[in-house]
Design a protein around this motif. Structure first.
Motif, PDB file in Angstrom:
ATOM      1  N   LYS A 150      55.153 -15.730 -90.610  1.00  8.85           N
ATOM      2  CA  LYS A 150      56.420 -16.395 -90.574  1.00  8.85           C
ATOM      3  C   LYS A 150      57.432 -16.136 -91.488  1.00  8.85           C
ATOM      4  N   VAL A 151      57.058 -15.941 -92.787  1.00 11.97           N
ATOM      5  CA  VAL A 151      58.037 -15.678 -93.696  1.00 11.97           C
ATOM      6  C   VAL A 151      58.687 -14.150 -93.507  1.00 11.97           C
ATOM      7  N   THR A 152      57.968 -13.358 -92.823  1.00  6.60           N
ATOM      8  CA  THR A 152      58.626 -12.066 -92.550  1.00  6.60           C
ATOM      9  C   THR A 152      59.492 -12.346 -91.463  1.00  6.60           C
ATOM     10  N   ARG A 153      59.080 -13.267 -90.327  1.00  7.11           N
ATOM     11  CA  ARG A 153      60.027 -13.432 -89.336  1.00  7.11           C
ATOM     12  C   ARG A 153      61.353 -14.272 -89.730  1.00  7.11           C
ATOM     13  N   LEU A 154      60.900 -15.164 -90.654  1.00  6.17           N
ATOM     14  CA  LEU A 154      62.321 -15.874 -91.167  1.00  6.17           C
ATOM     15  C   LEU A 154      63.108 -14.771 -91.902  1.00  6.17           C
ATOM     16  N   GLY A 155      62.674 -14.016 -92.613  1.00  9.18           N
ATOM     17  CA  GLY A 155      63.468 -13.032 -93.367  1.00  9.18           C
ATOM     18  C   GLY A 155      63.981 -12.152 -92.472  1.00  9.18           C
ATOM     19  N   ARG A 156      63.766 -11.583 -91.479  1.00  7.05           N
ATOM     20  CA  ARG A 156      64.445 -10.699 -90.510  1.00  7.05           C
ATOM     21  C   ARG A 156      65.283 -11.706 -89.735  1.00  7.05           C
ATOM     22  N   GLY A 157      65.057 -12.833 -89.366  1.00  7.49           N
ATOM     23  CA  GLY A 157      66.079 -13.692 -88.646  1.00  7.49           C
ATOM     24  C   GLY A 157      67.204 -13.945 -89.755  1.00  7.49           C
TER      25      GLY A 157
END
Length: 142
Positions: free
Chosen positions: A46-53
């Protein structure tokens, strides 16, 4: 049934209470470790996805900012063409004046909103608490 040394054969249903408790404790510990590992993996994902977003959102913001700058530039040229001006700087001056005017209006609105909201005290709740206290004191004295 024993092997001759007094211990039950392996896989026998005659396990001692201590062995059962140890086995349950071991399996519970394994389950907790696996749940923790799953939670770590999920949070990392989830943190990776948030970072990409966030990165893509920042890029979108940069593109929109530059598009706005170009829009203002085009607006300035629009004034030059519309008013048939001979000096280009007048068109840019008109656009600057409009931006200043919009900034002043927004600043005044912000001032009003902040003035109405400050200080951030719950006035109605305080007033209601005072009334409740007075009603309790009146009931106590009656």
């Amino acid at each position: 049934m024993s092997h001759g040394n007094g211990s039950p054969p392996p896989g026998s249903a005659d396990k001692s209470l201590g062995e059962i408790v140890a086995e349950v404790s071991e399996k519970a510990s394994l389950l907790v470790r696996e749940e923790i590992e799953l939670a770590k993996t999920e949070v990392t994902q989830k943190v990776t996805r948030l970072g990409r977003g966030a990165a893509v959102g920042a890029a979108a913001g940069v593109f929109l900012f530059f598009a706005f700058v170009l829009f203002l530039h085009a607006l300035s040229w629009f004034w030059v063409d519309l008013l048939d001006l001979t000096s280009i700087w007048i068109g840019f001056l008109i656009t600057t004046g409009i931006l200043i005017l919009l900034g002043l209006v927004a600043g005044l609105l912000a001032y009003r909103f902040l003035k109405k909201g400050s200080p951030p005290t719950p006035d109605m709740a305080i007033e209601e608490a005072k009334r409740t206290r007075e009603a309790i004191e009146e009931a106590r004295h009656s």
